[in-house]
Motif scaffolding. Structure first.
Motif, PDB file in Angstrom:
ATOM      1  N   THR A 159       0.842  -1.199   0.000  1.00 50.10           N
ATOM      2  CA  THR A 159       0.000   0.000   0.000  1.00 50.10           C
ATOM      3  C   THR A 159       0.874   1.245   0.000  1.00 50.10           C
ATOM      4  N   THR A 224      -3.413  -5.720  10.609  1.00 53.96           N
ATOM      5  CA  THR A 224      -3.565  -4.280  10.818  1.00 53.96           C
ATOM      6  C   THR A 224      -2.206  -3.615  10.991  1.00 53.96           C
ATOM      7  N   ASP A 227      -0.619  -3.088   7.732  1.00 53.33           N
ATOM      8  CA  ASP A 227      -1.252  -1.952   7.059  1.00 53.33           C
ATOM      9  C   ASP A 227      -0.704  -0.628   7.593  1.00 53.33           C
TER      10      ASP A 227
END
Length: 333
Positions: A159, A224, A227
């Motif tokens: 990402t 998480t 991320d």
């Protein structure tokens, strides 16, 4: 420090191994030995036994110093150790004696000096920790070896860095003085226009008021956390001592710039892929460096690119392969 590409060694003969994973509580050391065990057992000649007495070789998770280690230590079993950290060697005797809650480390130093003469091989994750053990702990140098730790392949860059709502990630699991938590808090206050994300259980019971830009998340899943790594402008970990620092490698693998100090092992682990502060205690300097990483995309991207490349050198498969070679060495002695 950087490892050679992974190979696929096979033990010279079938080897029954007892792994010391019988901790009562979770720890980073336990996590590491479990990862090593997982990949070691992929070897066709390696298999695990439940009792150390049934093993051809024992692999301990730190130099033996607990009461339950006495039997293993007194036996003639070939012994390999993965040694984590070394806080009790890093601190001076005066420092340890001045803090009642740290005096136990003086006893540990004495026990380690004795018991370190038993293992045939002790693996240290960095040269820095190895030198501490040899020079301050009396660990025999000829029994030591540098075997860097690895990283989960789940930590990868998937990402883009969040430039719309930028934030700095802080991964600290305890308030040990070496974590430099007061300086982290001061830095957050200095950089009040940037959000700091603080995962983990430690911050929820922090005894002092935190700045309004501190976002306490509590425990988060690994998914998480990955991320967060991916989207963060930087991982901020101004450690005063770090034996290895798994968060450094995890951050680099996720394409995240690292801000840390030259104290301990960060320079050895991160090389030119991290931004280093000159004064570990100067919150103003830390805030200025973090602010630049948030605002200057070109400056930050350089660290992200070098970090991804650096992280490729660390894998649990490489770590386990090195230990397989060590097993053969100690069994042939």
């Amino acid at each position: 420090m950087l490892q050679e590409p992974a190979t696929t060694p096979t033990l010279a003969e079938p080897t029954a191994i007892w792994f010391d994973t019988h901790y009562d509580s979770k720890s980073s050391g336990l996590y590491c030995i479990e990862q090593i065990k997982r990949y070691v057992l992929d070897d066709e000649h390696a298999f695990e036994v439940d009792q150390w007495r049934d093993a051809d070789l024992v692999h301990l998770n730190t130099i033996p110093f607990r009461r339950r280690d006495v039997g293993v230590w007194l036996s003639s079993k070939p012994m390999v150790v993965t040694q984590h950290g070394g806080y009790h060697w890093w601190r001076s005797r005066r420092d340890l004696l001045e803090r009642p809650d740290h005096r136990i480390f003086m006893l540990m130093r004495a026990i380690f000096r004795l018991t370190s003469r038993r293992p045939q091989r002790i693996g240290f994750s960095t040269e820095y920790t190895r030198q501490l053990a040899v020079n301050r702990g009396g660990v025999p140098a000829d029994r030591t070896q540098i075997i860097p730790l690895g990283r989960s392949e789940d930590f990868e860059d998937t990402t883009p860095t969040d430039t719309v709502d930028p934030f700095v990630l802080v991964v600290v699991n305890n308030r040990n003085p070496r974590k430099n938590v007061p300086t982290i808090v001061e830095t957050m206050a200095e950089l009040s226009d940037v959000r700091f994300v603080l995962p983990g259980k430690m911050w929820s019971d922090y005894p002092h008021e935190l700045p309004s830009n501190a976002e306490i998340t509590g425990y988060v899943s690994e998914e998480t956390l990955i991320d967060y790594y991916n989207r963060a402008s930087a991982l901020y970990l101004p450690t005063l001592y770090e034996g290895f620092g798994l968060p450094f490698v995890e951050a680099m693998a996720c394409g995240t710039a690292v801000v840390t100090t030259r104290r301990g092992s960060p320079l050895e682990v991160c090389g030119d892929a991290a931004a280093y502060v000159d004064d570990p205690m100067d919150a103003t300097e830390h805030a200025a460096l973090l602010g630049r990483l948030v605002e200057d995309d070109d400056y930050r991207v350089g660290f992200e690119d070098r970090g991804r490349e650096r992280a490729e050198a660390f894998s649990w498969e490489r770590t386990a392969n090195t230990y397989l070679q060590v097993y053969d060495d100690v069994r042939s002695q």
